[in-house]
Design an enzyme around this catalytic site. Structure first.
Site, PDB file in Angstrom:
ATOM      1  CG  HIS A   1      -2.152  -0.835   0.977  1.00 23.02           C
ATOM      2  ND1 HIS A   1      -3.260  -0.808   1.773  1.00 23.02           N
ATOM      3  CD2 HIS A   1      -2.446  -1.724  -0.007  1.00 23.02           C
ATOM      4  CE1 HIS A   1      -4.188  -1.637   1.303  1.00 23.02           C
ATOM      5  NE2 HIS A   1      -3.707  -2.209   0.233  1.00 23.02           N
TER       6      HIS A   1
ATOM      7  CB  CYS B   1      -5.379   4.115   3.943  1.00 19.53           C
ATOM      8  SG  CYS B   1      -4.740   3.373   5.451  1.00 19.53           S
TER       9      CYS B   1
END
Lengths: 310, 264
Positions: free
Chosen positions: A219, A250
């Site tokens: 990520h 996120c």
């Protein structure tokens, strides 16, 4: 680095929508975008055309919990399947597996966590209990000859527990692999990993698992994803997960980015002379399509640079 | 605030004519107004002898000059060839040597040019060697339009390291295509130990409207911390400085670390 033949696996934003849903109840106000089924199908068809070898299509999670996935069967049945492309789906439990196979799934994925707290908060059970569920899924999938991929969340850090020891990740990965997962994708779920911690993680995991059975799912919350992916490639990993346009925020940091953009990963791989078979231009077009449909800006820097030339 | 954060070098301003670049009209005020910390260097850009003289008068103790690795970029940017541009700087080099002022050299377009496209590593090495032999103590290799990737970064550096010692090299990566951190990582692996960056990633790309430009210092420091590299820089103070300048400029931070931690 040589000419690695990586499979660039596209991880559709749907997976992140699951997480966003769970976390929106906790403390964040997440925008719950319901993407129309036809748009999802068109998007996936465009990705097939772009040359991806693997496209994760949807998640067979109960629509009671995640309404955005209510159309999972319709999407899987509606897409045009290209012969050389795999279309795995997420199956959190046996019921999901049955439904997925009923809708024509030929590959599935399960996900484990390295952190007890994350496991409890995310899927409401301990790591041990989750492995009980996985055991059921893997046994049944084996009977019907359906390969299973295993995801390991929080491989580089947990939003609750903080640092996660590489040995723990190696242990969970090895367990999933020996239970029958053909590949393990190591997920830096909250994007806290760096080139340094990626190296330590892979050194530990590679002691327990063969290189060819590993993938990285980085990520970009802290902007580290490409550097982390580069480190993984340098250590011989050849499967990289990403998300077109970097879709999927996120849930642990409102407004922060989440998934790494496929376009940016591809740009790097192309620049390194790595042959992926994926057409960057078609990927950017698909990204443009889905961003317009969702009325949002792309998170891909390559797309931003290419769609706004002087 | 940047000095407080522990950065060893902070480029303070540019002694370019305010007629051309009005945003730099306050160059003297800035240079004279900042608190100069003892272990921090405050170089300024000096595009010509006049700028150099004004910089020294305002108290500058270090200056920078710049060349390009692309002929077309040189022509379009400063209206002369690479060779001519380096000759113009010889006045500055001579004056700087007499005044004992170190000079840093920047090279633009080391990994690609908006006009020429591909730039040969040998050309970059040639310009680097010239700047180094003219007396620049350090050469900063700039990926001006951010098109570089770990592939061509490695090739370019390998060529330059044959001509200039690696401890005299720095990288100045732009993040227009999101490649900056990966490129910086490769540079570190090849022995480069000086990295240019910009707090909050300030400074866009003039060649692609809306695209990002400079790599954010916070994101670089986050990576270096993760690699256990001692920078002496305090990330929290850096983010405070970033928050301050973004608030003053009324813009969002270009740093993902800042966005994640401070919601900027």
């Amino acid at each position: 680095m040589g000419n690695l033949p990586p499979a660039v696996k596209h991880c559709l934003h749907n997976q992140q929508l699951i997480r966003e849903y769970f976390w929106s109840e906790q403390q964040f106000q997440q925008e719950q975008v319901i993407v129309p089924t036809k748009v999802k199908i068109d998007f996936i068809n465009q990705l097939s055309e772009a040359g991806f070898p693997v496209i994760e299509v949807t998640s067979f999670v109960s629509s009671k919990w995640v309404p955005q996935m209510a159309d999972h069967a319709e999407v899987l049945l509606g897409i045009k399947r290209h012969p050389h492309v795999k279309y795995p789906v997420l199956t959190p439990n046996l019921q999901g597996l049955h439904a997925a196979i009923g809708a024509g799934a030929t590959e599935v994925a399960i996900f484990g966590a390295t952190s007890e707290t994350f496991s409890r908060k995310n899927i409401n059970c301990s790591i041990a209990e989750s492995f009980g569920r996985f055991d059921e899924i893997l046994r049944h999938a084996k009977e019907v000859n359906v390969p299973v991929r295993g995801y390991v969340s929080c491989a580089m850090g947990c939003p609750y527990e903080g640092n996660i020891g590489p040995a723990k990740v190696a242990e969970i990965s090895k367990r999933l692999y020996s239970m029958g997962c053909y590949e393990i994708s190591l997920g830096d779920t909250n994007g806290v990993g760096t080139a340094g911690s990626m190296k330590h993680l892979l050194e530990a995991v590679l002691k327990e698992m063969p290189r060819h059975a590993l993938a990285v799912h980085c990520h970009d919350t802290y902007g580290q994803a490409l550097a982390n992916i580069l480190t993984a490639l340098q250590m011989g990993i050849s499967t990289v997960d990403s998300s077109v346009a970097g879709l999927g925020g996120c849930p642990y940091a409102v407004g922060a980015s989440g998934n790494v953009s496929t376009e940016d990963v591809l740009y790097m791989l192309n620049g390194m002379g790595i042959n992926t078979g994926v057409d960057l231009h078609k990927v950017m077009e698909a990204g443009n399509f889905i961003c317009k449909a969702m009325n949002r800006k792309t998170a891909s820097k390559v797309s931003q640079a290419c769609f706004n030339p002087c | 605030m940047l000095s407080e954060a522990g950065l060893p070098v902070i480029e303070a301003t540019s002694f370019v004519s305010p007629k051309w670049v009005p945003q730099m009209a306050d160059q003297i005020d800035v240079m004279k107004g900042i608190i100069k910390y003892q272990n921090v260097s405050y170089p300024v850009l000096t595009p010509n002898l006049k700028g150099f003289q004004a910089a020294v008068a305002a108290g500058a103790k270090e200056v920078s000059i710049f060349g390009a690795a692309s002929e077309q970029f040189s022509q379009k940017n400063i209206n002369c060839s690479i060779e001519e541009s380096l000759q113009r700087f010889s006045d500055v080099m001579k004056a700087a040597k007499e005044a004992n002022i170190p000079v840093r050299g920047y090279i633009s377009c080391v990994l690609g040019c908006p006009y020429e496209g591909v730039v040969a590593p040998s050309k970059v090495a040639e310009v680097a060697k010239k700047l180094y032999s003219m007396g620049c103590y350090e050469i900063s290799l700039g990926d001006t339009i951010g098109v570089g990737t770990p592939g061509n970064m490695a090739k370019m550096l390998s060529a330059v390291i044959k001509e200039v010692p690696v401890n005299c090299l720095a990288v100045h990566c732009h993040d227009t295509y999101g490649q900056a951190l990966a490129n910086i990582l490769v540079a570190l692996q090849l022995g480069v130990s000086v990295v240019d960056s910009s707090v909050a990633g300030l400074g866009g790309c003039p060649y692609a409207k809306g695209a990002s430009g400079n790599v954010a210092t916070e994101d670089v420091v986050y990576m270096l911390n993760g690699l256990n590299i001692q920078t002496g820089v305090n990330l929290q103070k850096l983010m405070d400085a970033g928050a301050f300048i973004c608030s003053s400029l009324n813009r969002r931070s270009g740093s993902k670390v800042a966005q994640a931690l401070c919601r900027l």
